[in-house]
Design a protein around this motif. Sequence first.
Motif, short mmCIF file in Angstrom:
data_model
loop_
_atom_site.label_atom_id
_atom_site.label_comp_id
_atom_site.label_asym_id
_atom_site.label_seq_id
_atom_site.Cartn_x
_atom_site.Cartn_y
_atom_site.Cartn_z
N CYS A 16 9.38 -7.79 6.11
CA CYS A 16 9.58 -8.75 5.01
C CYS A 16 9.13 -10.15 5.34
O CYS A 16 9.06 -11.00 4.44
CB CYS A 16 11.06 -8.77 4.62
N MET A 17 8.81 -10.44 6.59
CA MET A 17 8.47 -11.79 6.99
C MET A 17 7.28 -12.38 6.24
O MET A 17 7.32 -13.56 5.88
CB MET A 17 8.24 -11.86 8.50
N PRO A 18 6.20 -11.64 5.97
CA PRO A 18 5.09 -12.26 5.24
C PRO A 18 5.49 -12.75 3.85
O PRO A 18 5.01 -13.80 3.41
CB PRO A 18 4.05 -11.14 5.13
N TRP A 19 6.38 -12.04 3.17
CA TRP A 19 6.81 -12.47 1.84
C TRP A 19 7.65 -13.74 1.90
O TRP A 19 7.74 -14.47 0.93
CB TRP A 19 7.62 -11.36 1.16
N LEU A 21 7.45 -16.11 4.72
CA LEU A 21 6.76 -17.21 5.40
C LEU A 21 5.49 -17.69 4.69
O LEU A 21 5.21 -18.89 4.70
CB LEU A 21 6.40 -16.79 6.83
N LEU A 22 4.70 -16.77 4.12
CA LEU A 22 3.43 -17.18 3.53
C LEU A 22 3.57 -18.25 2.44
O LEU A 22 2.80 -19.22 2.44
CB LEU A 22 2.67 -15.97 3.00
N LEU A 40 -3.74 -19.26 3.07
CA LEU A 40 -2.40 -18.66 3.10
C LEU A 40 -1.80 -18.55 1.70
O LEU A 40 -1.11 -17.58 1.38
CB LEU A 40 -1.48 -19.46 4.01
N ALA A 43 -3.44 -15.61 0.04
CA ALA A 43 -2.89 -14.38 0.62
C ALA A 43 -1.47 -14.12 0.12
O ALA A 43 -1.10 -12.98 -0.16
CB ALA A 43 -2.91 -14.46 2.15
N GLY A 44 -0.68 -15.17 -0.01
CA GLY A 44 0.68 -15.01 -0.52
C GLY A 44 0.68 -14.54 -1.97
O GLY A 44 1.49 -13.68 -2.34
N LEU A 47 -0.24 -10.93 -2.04
CA LEU A 47 0.87 -10.13 -1.52
C LEU A 47 1.96 -9.92 -2.58
O LEU A 47 2.60 -8.88 -2.62
CB LEU A 47 1.46 -10.82 -0.29
#
Length: 76
Positions: A16-19, A21-22, A40, A43-44, A47
């Motif tokens: 879940c970290m990309p959702w 932090l991004l 970023l 990319a977010g 995502l």
Amino acid sequence: QGVMALSATGFVVVVCMPWVLLPFLGAHGLERRRRWGWTLAVAGCVLFLPTPLLPVAAFGLTFLVSQRVRRVFFAR
């Protein structure tokens, strides 16, 4: 049982970290007008497209790839 619960929790956090932090890192980079911030943020948005936040992600992606915004981050 404790080790399994701890490893499962760690796995969920890493997945879940990309959702989490991004968006924050992308917003920080956009605020400072850095190219990596734009990357970023795009990319977010990508995502978040397959989630219930599709309208927000699509609007953000449309805004980020507009000619006016790209001129700010990719000046010649």
